[in-house]
Design a protein around this motif. Structure first.
Motif, PDB file in Angstrom:
ATOM      1  N   ASP A   4       1.173  -1.082   0.224  1.00 35.76           N
ATOM      2  CA  ASP A   4       0.215   0.065  -0.025  1.00 35.76           C
ATOM      3  C   ASP A   4       0.726   1.240  -0.031  1.00 35.76           C
ATOM      4  OD1 ASP A   4      -2.333  -1.375  -0.002  1.00 35.76           O
ATOM      5  OD2 ASP A   4      -2.218  -1.626   2.091  1.00 35.76           O
ATOM      6  N   LYS A   5       2.170   1.084  -0.030  1.00 36.56           N
ATOM      7  CA  LYS A   5       3.007   2.408   0.157  1.00 36.56           C
ATOM      8  C   LYS A   5       3.747   2.669  -1.355  1.00 36.56           C
ATOM      9  CE  LYS A   5       3.697   1.343   5.050  1.00 36.56           C
ATOM     10  NZ  LYS A   5       2.986   0.304   4.802  1.00 36.56           N
ATOM     11  N   PHE A   6       4.044   1.703  -2.049  1.00 34.23           N
ATOM     12  CA  PHE A   6       4.570   1.979  -3.496  1.00 34.23           C
ATOM     13  C   PHE A   6       4.556   0.610  -4.261  1.00 34.23           C
ATOM     14  CE2 PHE A   6       8.003   0.475  -0.186  1.00 34.23           C
ATOM     15  CZ  PHE A   6       8.547  -0.590  -0.745  1.00 34.23           C
ATOM     16  N   GLU A   7       5.096   0.883  -5.668  1.00 38.13           N
ATOM     17  CA  GLU A   7       4.984  -0.133  -6.667  1.00 38.13           C
ATOM     18  C   GLU A   7       6.352  -0.835  -6.266  1.00 38.13           C
ATOM     19  OE1 GLU A   7       4.638  -1.062 -11.024  1.00 38.13           O
ATOM     20  OE2 GLU A   7       3.475   0.634 -10.154  1.00 38.13           O
ATOM     21  N   HIS A   8       6.572  -2.152  -6.194  1.00 40.88           N
ATOM     22  CA  HIS A   8       7.678  -2.786  -5.834  1.00 40.88           C
ATOM     23  C   HIS A   8       7.911  -3.781  -7.196  1.00 40.88           C
ATOM     24  CE1 HIS A   8      10.379  -6.201  -4.232  1.00 40.88           C
ATOM     25  NE2 HIS A   8      11.131  -5.282  -4.794  1.00 40.88           N
ATOM     26  N   GLU A   9       9.161  -3.470  -7.833  1.00 40.80           N
ATOM     27  CA  GLU A   9       9.484  -4.246  -8.949  1.00 40.80           C
ATOM     28  C   GLU A   9      10.812  -4.814  -8.827  1.00 40.80           C
ATOM     29  OE1 GLU A   9       8.791  -1.635 -12.389  1.00 40.80           O
ATOM     30  OE2 GLU A   9      10.990  -1.061 -12.321  1.00 40.80           O
ATOM     31  N   ARG A  10      10.910  -6.275  -9.703  1.00 44.74           N
ATOM     32  CA  ARG A  10      12.270  -6.850  -9.341  1.00 44.74           C
ATOM     33  C   ARG A  10      12.815  -7.072 -10.999  1.00 44.74           C
ATOM     34  NH1 ARG A  10       9.444 -10.650  -6.122  1.00 44.74           N
ATOM     35  NH2 ARG A  10      10.465 -12.484  -7.148  1.00 44.74           N
ATOM     36  N   ILE A  11      14.224  -6.863 -11.050  1.00 43.64           N
ATOM     37  CA  ILE A  11      14.765  -7.107 -12.223  1.00 43.64           C
ATOM     38  C   ILE A  11      14.910  -8.409 -12.477  1.00 43.64           C
ATOM     39  CG2 ILE A  11      16.009  -4.980 -11.956  1.00 43.64           C
ATOM     40  CD1 ILE A  11      18.725  -6.712 -11.073  1.00 43.64           C
ATOM     41  N   PRO A  12      15.007  -8.966 -13.654  1.00 41.70           N
ATOM     42  CA  PRO A  12      15.252 -10.551 -13.964  1.00 41.70           C
ATOM     43  C   PRO A  12      16.579 -10.929 -13.558  1.00 41.70           C
ATOM     44  CG  PRO A  12      14.404  -9.234 -15.645  1.00 41.70           C
ATOM     45  CD  PRO A  12      14.876  -8.088 -14.944  1.00 41.70           C
ATOM     46  N   PRO A  13      16.830 -12.264 -13.270  1.00 39.14           N
ATOM     47  CA  PRO A  13      18.008 -12.605 -12.707  1.00 39.14           C
ATOM     48  C   PRO A  13      19.138 -12.551 -13.888  1.00 39.14           C
ATOM     49  CG  PRO A  13      16.475 -14.423 -12.525  1.00 39.14           C
ATOM     50  CD  PRO A  13      15.776 -13.118 -13.095  1.00 39.14           C
ATOM     51  N   LYS A  14      20.219 -12.161 -13.359  1.00 38.27           N
ATOM     52  CA  LYS A  14      21.610 -11.963 -14.197  1.00 38.27           C
ATOM     53  C   LYS A  14      21.363 -10.709 -15.065  1.00 38.27           C
ATOM     54  CE  LYS A  14      22.872 -16.678 -14.306  1.00 38.27           C
ATOM     55  NZ  LYS A  14      23.001 -17.928 -15.099  1.00 38.27           N
ATOM     56  N   SER A  15      20.776  -9.558 -14.547  1.00 38.76           N
ATOM     57  CA  SER A  15      20.599  -8.324 -15.281  1.00 38.76           C
ATOM     58  C   SER A  15      20.928  -7.035 -14.456  1.00 38.76           C
ATOM     59  CB  SER A  15      19.249  -8.229 -15.963  1.00 38.76           C
ATOM     60  OG  SER A  15      18.079  -8.488 -15.062  1.00 38.76           O
ATOM     61  N   PRO A  16      22.008  -6.922 -13.942  1.00 35.22           N
ATOM     62  CA  PRO A  16      22.336  -5.630 -13.211  1.00 35.22           C
ATOM     63  C   PRO A  16      22.085  -4.597 -13.781  1.00 35.22           C
ATOM     64  CG  PRO A  16      24.491  -6.893 -13.655  1.00 35.22           C
ATOM     65  CD  PRO A  16      23.180  -7.917 -14.064  1.00 35.22           C
ATOM     66  N   ASN A  17      22.372  -4.562 -15.274  1.00 30.52           N
ATOM     67  CA  ASN A  17      22.266  -3.163 -15.891  1.00 30.52           C
ATOM     68  C   ASN A  17      20.765  -2.600 -15.573  1.00 30.52           C
ATOM     69  OD1 ASN A  17      21.249  -5.637 -17.453  1.00 30.52           O
ATOM     70  ND2 ASN A  17      20.436  -4.193 -19.018  1.00 30.52           N
ATOM     71  N   MET A  18      19.975  -3.188 -15.075  1.00 29.99           N
ATOM     72  CA  MET A  18      18.578  -2.603 -14.874  1.00 29.99           C
ATOM     73  C   MET A  18      18.436  -2.173 -13.726  1.00 29.99           C
ATOM     74  SD  MET A  18      15.768  -5.122 -16.657  1.00 29.99           S
ATOM     75  CE  MET A  18      14.600  -3.870 -16.658  1.00 29.99           C
ATOM     76  N   ASN A  19      19.586  -2.280 -12.833  1.00 26.70           N
ATOM     77  CA  ASN A  19      19.627  -1.625 -11.499  1.00 26.70           C
ATOM     78  C   ASN A  19      21.011  -0.876 -11.464  1.00 26.70           C
ATOM     79  OD1 ASN A  19      17.750  -1.533  -9.499  1.00 26.70           O
ATOM     80  ND2 ASN A  19      18.837  -3.149  -8.202  1.00 26.70           N
ATOM     81  N   ALA A  20      21.105  -0.082 -12.657  1.00 28.34           N
ATOM     82  CA  ALA A  20      22.556   0.204 -13.133  1.00 28.34           C
ATOM     83  C   ALA A  20      22.937   1.616 -12.295  1.00 28.34           C
ATOM     84  CB  ALA A  20      22.745   0.863 -14.272  1.00 28.34           C
ATOM     85  N   TYR A  21      22.187   2.564 -11.400  1.00 29.25           N
ATOM     86  CA  TYR A  21      22.382   3.588 -10.897  1.00 29.25           C
ATOM     87  C   TYR A  21      22.792   3.123  -9.371  1.00 29.25           C
ATOM     88  CZ  TYR A  21      20.337   6.421 -14.364  1.00 29.25           C
ATOM     89  OH  TYR A  21      20.020   7.246 -15.579  1.00 29.25           O
ATOM     90  N   ILE A  22      22.120   2.332  -8.796  1.00 33.41           N
ATOM     91  CA  ILE A  22      22.660   1.819  -7.414  1.00 33.41           C
ATOM     92  C   ILE A  22      23.836   1.120  -7.717  1.00 33.41           C
ATOM     93  CG2 ILE A  22      21.252  -0.217  -7.622  1.00 33.41           C
ATOM     94  CD1 ILE A  22      21.985   2.039  -4.299  1.00 33.41           C
ATOM     95  N   GLU A  23      23.900   0.250  -8.631  1.00 34.90           N
ATOM     96  CA  GLU A  23      25.180  -0.599  -8.876  1.00 34.90           C
ATOM     97  C   GLU A  23      26.600   0.447  -8.864  1.00 34.90           C
ATOM     98  OE1 GLU A  23      25.899  -3.679  -8.706  1.00 34.90           O
ATOM     99  OE2 GLU A  23      23.758  -4.424  -8.630  1.00 34.90           O
ATOM    100  N   SER A  24      26.225   1.583  -9.867  1.00 36.57           N
ATOM    101  CA  SER A  24      27.267   2.708 -10.190  1.00 36.57           C
ATOM    102  C   SER A  24      27.813   3.150  -8.650  1.00 36.57           C
ATOM    103  CB  SER A  24      26.790   3.443 -11.186  1.00 36.57           C
ATOM    104  OG  SER A  24      27.585   4.646 -11.269  1.00 36.57           O
ATOM    105  N   PHE A  25      26.693   3.453  -7.974  1.00 35.65           N
ATOM    106  CA  PHE A  25      26.960   4.229  -6.747  1.00 35.65           C
ATOM    107  C   PHE A  25      28.010   3.095  -5.607  1.00 35.65           C
ATOM    108  CE2 PHE A  25      25.729   4.291  -1.936  1.00 35.65           C
ATOM    109  CZ  PHE A  25      26.687   5.375  -1.745  1.00 35.65           C
ATOM    110  N   HIS A  26      27.690   2.192  -5.792  1.00 37.07           N
ATOM    111  CA  HIS A  26      28.335   1.249  -5.000  1.00 37.07           C
ATOM    112  C   HIS A  26      29.510   0.561  -5.273  1.00 37.07           C
ATOM    113  CE1 HIS A  26      24.532  -1.189  -3.134  1.00 37.07           C
ATOM    114  NE2 HIS A  26      24.934  -0.004  -2.246  1.00 37.07           N
ATOM    115  N   SER A  27      29.807   0.863  -6.718  1.00 35.02           N
ATOM    116  CA  SER A  27      31.221   0.837  -7.334  1.00 35.02           C
ATOM    117  C   SER A  27      31.858   2.073  -7.136  1.00 35.02           C
ATOM    118  CB  SER A  27      30.876   0.798  -8.979  1.00 35.02           C
ATOM    119  OG  SER A  27      32.339   0.819  -9.623  1.00 35.02           O
TER     120      SER A  27
END
Length: 313
Positions: free
Chosen positions: A228-251
């Motif tokens: 009831d608070k937000f829409e949660h979506e999950r990336i397909p397995p082995k596709s970190p490019n779809m989470n590129a911004y947080i991956e870039s920050f961690h890099s």
């Protein structure tokens, strides 16, 4: 042994070759007369082709057992799977038989019942391409590990980034990282950013939080929290490019913080990482943000003093 035989066969004196190879004459000639038998892997114990009758101790052929199975599924046991068919064979025909064999025989007869599909309590929403035109439309969240030298243990950093203004809107550092810790961090971030935490009405957009398929994010707790608070979506397995911004920050965090500091204690790690995230948000320049820090860019966007940008995600 093999090379000694080759040299002797080529005409070299046996006594010298065996002395050089440290092999006694008796051992050499014994092995020559009695070569070791090669072991052939048969792939396990052979199938016996029968089962015993517990009462008479007589053998019952597999072909007979298949007949029993066909009779069973045609009668009152037609709704049984292989596990209950095993019990029926034991009770009605007094067979000493296990469920693995019954499964094999049922598979050979093609009478296995279809497996029930496991229904998910919370349907999975896959990440899809989106157009982002402002802050608080899409956040990405992920978990990164760090190492404490004194205790020789890892610590966890869960952080969420706004893909539009690159702000780390929330983070959690702990010795463990369960789903309740992450949801508490996200709740604080949404309150700080004044994100509407309610069901969206028709035509109204909601905050989307994108994650990978880690156990914290697929847990019932996280799904119930997000409902009831937000829409949660999950990336397909082995596709970190779809989470590129947080991956870039961690890099960037790895290169500019983790590699430049040795975390002696857990408290030292918390203080150092928190200080860096504060620097990242308030003072670190981003070329993609017109050389502004995330906080400066967010403030300029709120004051309508930056050109509108559309990001394809």
């Amino acid at each position: 042994m093999a090379f000694a035989k080759e040299w002797i066969d080529e005409g070299f004196p046996a006594s010298r070759v065996l002395k050089y190879a440290s092999i006694t004459r008796s051992t050499y000639y014994y092995r020559l007369a009695n070569p070791p038998k090669s072991r052939v892997h048969t792939g396990g114990r052979p199938i016996p082709g029968y089962s015993l009758n517990r009462k008479t101790q007589k053998r019952v052929k597999d072909s007979t057992i298949k007949g029993y199975l066909m009779n069973l599924i045609e009668g009152e046991d037609e709704i049984y799977g292989y596990r209950k068919l095993t019990k029926a064979l034991r009770r009605k025909h007094k067979l000493v038989i296990n469920k693995k064999k019954v499964y094999r025989l049922c598979k050979e007869l093609d009478i296995l019942m279809p497996q029930r599909e496991k229904k998910q309590k919370h349907p999975r929403r896959l990440a899809k391409n989106r157009k982002i035109t402002g802050p608080n439309q899409l956040w990405q969240v992920d978990i990164k590990y760090g190492y404490v030298t004194n205790s020789r243990r890892f610590f966890f950093l869960a952080s969420a980034i706004d893909v539009y203004d690159r702000s780390i809107v929330g983070h959690y550092i702990g010795k463990t990282c369960e789903a309740p810790k992450i949801t508490k961090m996200l709740m604080k971030a949404m309150m700080k950013r004044d994100v509407k935490m309610a069901k969206a009405e028709e035509g109204e957009s909601r905050l989307i939080i994108r994650s990978d398929n880690g156990p914290q994010f697929i847990s019932n707790h996280f799904q119930e929290f997000s409902k009831d608070k937000f829409e949660h979506e999950r990336i397909p397995p082995k596709s970190p490019n779809m989470n590129a911004y947080i991956e870039s920050f961690h890099s960037v965090l790895e290169r500019e913080c983790y590699q430049r500091n040795e975390f002696i204690t857990f408290d030292h790690a918390v203080a150092t990482v928190t200080k860096y995230i504060n620097f990242y948000n308030k003072r670190r320049y981003h070329g993609s943000l017109n050389d502004c820090s995330p906080s400066e860019y967010y403030a300029k966007w709120a004051a309508n003093s930056v050109d509108p940008v559309e990001l394809a995600m």
